[in-house]
Design a protein around this motif. Structure first.
Motif, PDB file in Angstrom:
ATOM      1  N   ASP A   1       0.733  -1.020  -0.030  1.00  0.00           N
ATOM      2  CA  ASP A   1       0.263   0.176   0.181  1.00  0.00           C
ATOM      3  C   ASP A   1       0.778   1.216  -0.091  1.00  0.00           C
ATOM      4  O   ASP A   1       2.050   1.390   0.644  1.00  0.00           O
ATOM      5  CB  ASP A   1      -0.886  -0.012   1.170  1.00  0.00           C
ATOM      6  CG  ASP A   1      -2.089  -0.966   1.078  1.00  0.00           C
ATOM      7  OD1 ASP A   1      -2.373  -1.420  -0.036  1.00  0.00           O
ATOM      8  OD2 ASP A   1      -2.786  -1.075   2.161  1.00  0.00           O
ATOM      9  N   THR A   2       0.363   2.188  -0.419  1.00  0.00           N
ATOM     10  CA  THR A   2       0.915   3.642  -0.699  1.00  0.00           C
ATOM     11  C   THR A   2       0.135   4.747  -0.238  1.00  0.00           C
ATOM     12  O   THR A   2      -1.195   4.586  -0.508  1.00  0.00           O
ATOM     13  CB  THR A   2       1.568   4.029  -2.270  1.00  0.00           C
ATOM     14  OG1 THR A   2       0.685   4.081  -2.924  1.00  0.00           O
ATOM     15  CG2 THR A   2       2.564   2.827  -2.462  1.00  0.00           C
TER      16      THR A   2
ATOM     17  N   THR B   1       0.070   9.256   0.096  1.00  0.00           N
ATOM     18  CA  THR B   1       0.923  10.403   0.133  1.00  0.00           C
ATOM     19  C   THR B   1       0.588  11.702   0.888  1.00  0.00           C
ATOM     20  O   THR B   1      -0.559  11.714   1.314  1.00  0.00           O
ATOM     21  CB  THR B   1       0.596  10.914  -1.523  1.00  0.00           C
ATOM     22  OG1 THR B   1      -0.690  11.184  -1.725  1.00  0.00           O
ATOM     23  CG2 THR B   1       1.038   9.863  -2.478  1.00  0.00           C
TER      24      THR B   1
ATOM     25  N   THR C   1       5.921  10.088  -0.763  1.00  0.00           N
ATOM     26  CA  THR C   1       4.987   8.652  -1.033  1.00  0.00           C
ATOM     27  C   THR C   1       5.581   8.037  -0.168  1.00  0.00           C
ATOM     28  O   THR C   1       6.780   7.577  -0.009  1.00  0.00           O
ATOM     29  CB  THR C   1       5.178   8.200  -2.205  1.00  0.00           C
ATOM     30  OG1 THR C   1       4.809   9.127  -3.416  1.00  0.00           O
ATOM     31  CG2 THR C   1       4.457   6.991  -2.583  1.00  0.00           C
ATOM     32  N   TRP C   2       4.559   7.330   0.988  1.00  0.00           N
ATOM     33  CA  TRP C   2       5.021   6.438   1.925  1.00  0.00           C
ATOM     34  C   TRP C   2       4.507   4.847   1.260  1.00  0.00           C
ATOM     35  O   TRP C   2       3.264   4.859   0.942  1.00  0.00           O
ATOM     36  CB  TRP C   2       4.175   6.740   3.220  1.00  0.00           C
ATOM     37  CG  TRP C   2       4.437   8.191   3.744  1.00  0.00           C
ATOM     38  CD1 TRP C   2       3.738   9.326   3.441  1.00  0.00           C
ATOM     39  CD2 TRP C   2       5.686   8.563   4.474  1.00  0.00           C
ATOM     40  NE1 TRP C   2       4.396  10.473   4.124  1.00  0.00           N
ATOM     41  CE2 TRP C   2       5.659   9.913   4.826  1.00  0.00           C
ATOM     42  CE3 TRP C   2       6.759   7.751   4.895  1.00  0.00           C
ATOM     43  CZ2 TRP C   2       6.458  10.561   5.390  1.00  0.00           C
ATOM     44  CZ3 TRP C   2       7.824   8.384   5.901  1.00  0.00           C
ATOM     45  CH2 TRP C   2       7.468   9.868   6.081  1.00  0.00           C
ATOM     46  N   SER C   3       5.512   4.002   1.170  1.00  0.00           N
ATOM     47  CA  SER C   3       4.992   2.711   0.733  1.00  0.00           C
ATOM     48  C   SER C   3       5.545   1.745   1.914  1.00  0.00           C
ATOM     49  O   SER C   3       6.616   1.763   2.243  1.00  0.00           O
ATOM     50  CB  SER C   3       6.088   2.348  -0.521  1.00  0.00           C
ATOM     51  OG  SER C   3       5.702   3.393  -1.501  1.00  0.00           O
ATOM     52  N   LYS C   4       4.484   0.909   2.103  1.00  0.00           N
ATOM     53  CA  LYS C   4       4.824  -0.151   3.006  1.00  0.00           C
ATOM     54  C   LYS C   4       5.453  -1.261   2.427  1.00  0.00           C
ATOM     55  O   LYS C   4       4.798  -1.985   1.344  1.00  0.00           O
ATOM     56  CB  LYS C   4       3.297  -0.650   3.705  1.00  0.00           C
ATOM     57  CG  LYS C   4       3.768  -1.652   5.082  1.00  0.00           C
ATOM     58  CD  LYS C   4       2.556  -1.926   5.660  1.00  0.00           C
ATOM     59  CE  LYS C   4       2.690  -2.777   7.004  1.00  0.00           C
ATOM     60  NZ  LYS C   4       1.499  -2.996   7.835  1.00  0.00           N
ATOM     61  N   THR C   5       6.494  -1.726   2.640  1.00  0.00           N
ATOM     62  CA  THR C   5       7.496  -2.575   2.085  1.00  0.00           C
ATOM     63  C   THR C   5       7.551  -3.959   2.731  1.00  0.00           C
ATOM     64  O   THR C   5       7.672  -4.927   1.963  1.00  0.00           O
ATOM     65  CB  THR C   5       8.882  -2.076   1.838  1.00  0.00           C
ATOM     66  OG1 THR C   5       9.446  -1.750   2.945  1.00  0.00           O
ATOM     67  CG2 THR C   5       8.895  -0.863   0.834  1.00  0.00           C
TER      68      THR C   5
ATOM     69  N   TRP D   1       8.763   0.629   5.996  1.00  0.00           N
ATOM     70  CA  TRP D   1       8.139   1.845   5.229  1.00  0.00           C
ATOM     71  C   TRP D   1       9.368   2.272   4.431  1.00  0.00           C
ATOM     72  O   TRP D   1      10.277   2.402   4.857  1.00  0.00           O
ATOM     73  CB  TRP D   1       7.266   2.699   5.790  1.00  0.00           C
ATOM     74  CG  TRP D   1       6.013   2.108   6.608  1.00  0.00           C
ATOM     75  CD1 TRP D   1       6.016   1.566   7.729  1.00  0.00           C
ATOM     76  CD2 TRP D   1       4.800   2.478   5.917  1.00  0.00           C
ATOM     77  NE1 TRP D   1       4.812   1.174   8.112  1.00  0.00           N
ATOM     78  CE2 TRP D   1       3.840   1.806   7.001  1.00  0.00           C
ATOM     79  CE3 TRP D   1       4.243   2.803   4.899  1.00  0.00           C
ATOM     80  CZ2 TRP D   1       2.569   1.793   6.763  1.00  0.00           C
ATOM     81  CZ3 TRP D   1       2.821   2.803   4.883  1.00  0.00           C
ATOM     82  CH2 TRP D   1       1.934   2.258   5.860  1.00  0.00           C
TER      83      TRP D   1
ATOM     84  N   SER E   1       9.633   8.123  -0.545  1.00  0.00           N
ATOM     85  CA  SER E   1      10.224   8.766  -1.901  1.00  0.00           C
ATOM     86  C   SER E   1       9.489  10.004  -1.941  1.00  0.00           C
ATOM     87  O   SER E   1       8.569  10.408  -1.486  1.00  0.00           O
ATOM     88  CB  SER E   1      10.056   7.760  -3.152  1.00  0.00           C
ATOM     89  OG  SER E   1       8.614   7.499  -3.346  1.00  0.00           O
TER      90      SER E   1
ATOM     91  N   THR F   1      15.785   8.365  -1.138  1.00  0.00           N
ATOM     92  CA  THR F   1      14.766   7.858  -0.444  1.00  0.00           C
ATOM     93  C   THR F   1      15.178   7.423   0.815  1.00  0.00           C
ATOM     94  O   THR F   1      16.198   7.345   1.044  1.00  0.00           O
ATOM     95  CB  THR F   1      14.773   6.220  -1.220  1.00  0.00           C
ATOM     96  OG1 THR F   1      15.938   5.714  -1.322  1.00  0.00           O
ATOM     97  CG2 THR F   1      14.054   6.458  -2.740  1.00  0.00           C
TER      98      THR F   1
END
Length: 422
Positions: A178-179, A181, A199-203, A208, A211, A232
């Protein structure tokens, strides 16, 4: 010889009291003059020769002027932000010309800004030391580093963002991949405000990445202001939702390729304290559609601003205030002290020049090494006490009248002498 001696003494008394009255007149005339220091008469007897019990040789009197330069005047508040006064010992250094002028000294602090931005008073330019924005003197605090205070050196202001602080919760109940902003603002070195999408992305679980999008004008999102950042940031959280680590540490955002002509800039990202909840946290949002909950995203730096006011603060710091709310120090006013200040030579407009007897000026920062303290928005009143001056005037008038009576008496005695010879 006795009659002629009496006449000579009486004439010297008339001259002495006339001089005293002239000083009193000057003092009264300047009772409202800012920074004026009174002059008082000092009388000294004249002896022509030794007198014996059988004869007396009259001499008379002479008068000397005594400048009361070191007498402190009362400080009074004013509404002019560039007015200044000294409480204690010392003088303001000024110059009579921007090029090749002589350095003089004054206690009259009624300075105002002229059309060219200089602080002036009756044609004399106030001297000071250039400072950095924190008020620290650039170079040495010496006479060789003095310059006329020119407020036009800081007509505009603007400062680049160096730190952005985040306080937000990233949803723990978001799915991996999920991302979300958010946006942050940043100022470049020219004071241009830009908006940057984050942009926050759950990795992975508790992990997280952040970028950053290409900066655009805050006022017009269609206009880009810099290249797309390559930075990043990886963020991990502890199992209790507190911040565990960031990579890099500290996290930074590098902005390059400005389209406004600004310098490249690196912004430190304050994401919180490791193990704390004062920055980024990761707790479940409790929403059917998880979202980032922002408490605060705040950047330092300032937008472009025009000079709106010049003021002199206590301790002699000249401050410039701008339309963007920023206030910075631009100069510091020194205090000039002398070994024998009462021996300075008075000139018009409340100015003094050095003499061999006064010694040379020693420049000190306000309130240091025996120098007086500078106060802003205040002026030093004249030291004239009109009650005292009126009392001295009456004394001078009576002494003058008495001396004139001596002349009248001597004249009659001469008439008697001449009559006896007819």
């Amino acid at each position: 010889m006795s009659l002629s001696g009496a006449l000579s003494s009486a004439i010297s008394a008339l001259n002495a009291q006339s001089s005293a009255l002239a000083m009193i007149s000057d003092n009264i005339a300047n009772s409202s003059t800012v920074g004026y220091k009174t002059t008082s008469a000092s009388f000294e007897s004249l002896v022509t020769s030794s007198s014996s019990a059988s004869s007396y040789s009259s001499g008379g009197v002479s008068t000397l002027s005594k400048s009361n330069i070191t007498t402190q005047g009362l400080l009074t508040a004013t509404s002019t932000s560039t007015n200044i006064a000294i409480q204690g010992n010392g003088f303001f250094p000024v110059t009579t010309s921007l090029t090749g002028g002589s350095t003089l000294y004054t206690r009259n602090g009624a300075f105002t800004t002229d059309s060219d931005g200089y602080l002036v008073n009756n044609g004399a330019y106030l001297l000071g030391w250039r400072t950095d924005a924190s008020g620290n003197v650039i170079g040495s605090a010496s006479s060789g580093n003095l310059t006329a205070i020119d407020t036009s050196v800081a007509q505009t202001s603007g400062s680049a963002t160096t730190t952005t602080t985040f306080s937000a919760n990233l949803p723990a109940d978001a799915a991996v991949g999920d991302t979300f902003t958010t946006s942050m603002s940043a100022y470049d070195s020219l004071g241009t405000s830009s908006s940057i999408q984050v942009t926050w992305s759950k990795t992975a679980d508790n992990t997280w990445s952040a970028s950053f999008g290409q900066p655009t004008l805050s006022s017009d999102s269609t206009v880009t202001t810099a290249a797309t950042p390559t930075s990043t940031v990886a963020v991990t959280f502890n199992t209790d939702g507190t911040l565990a680590s960031t990579t890099p540490d500290p996290p930074v955002l590098a902005l390059t390729g400005s389209t406004t002509g600004a310098a490249d800039n690196t912004i430190t990202l304050n994401l919180g304290t490791v193990g704390g909840t004062d920055g980024l946290t990761q707790y479940a949002s409790g929403l059917s559609t998880p979202a980032v909950n922002i408490t605060r995203i705040e950047s330092n730096g300032l937008a472009f601003g025009k000079l709106s006011n010049i003021s002199v603060g206590d301790n002699g710091v000249v401050n410039a205030t701008y339309s963007n709310g920023q206030t910075i120090a631009i100069y510091k006013i020194p205090v000039a002290t002398f070994a024998a200040a009462d021996q300075l030579e008075a000139q018009s407009n409340g100015l003094y020049s050095t003499t061999a007897e006064s010694g040379t000026a020693a420049l000190q920062e306000s309130g240091t090494n025996g120098a007086g303290t500078i106060y802003g928005s205040e002026l030093e009143s004249s030291t004239t006490d009109t009650n005292e001056q009126f009392s001295s005037m009456i004394s001078a008038q009576q002494a003058y009248s008495a001396a004139s009576q001596v002349i009248t008496a001597v004249n009659k005695m001469f008439d008697t002498l001449i009559s006896s010879m007819r």
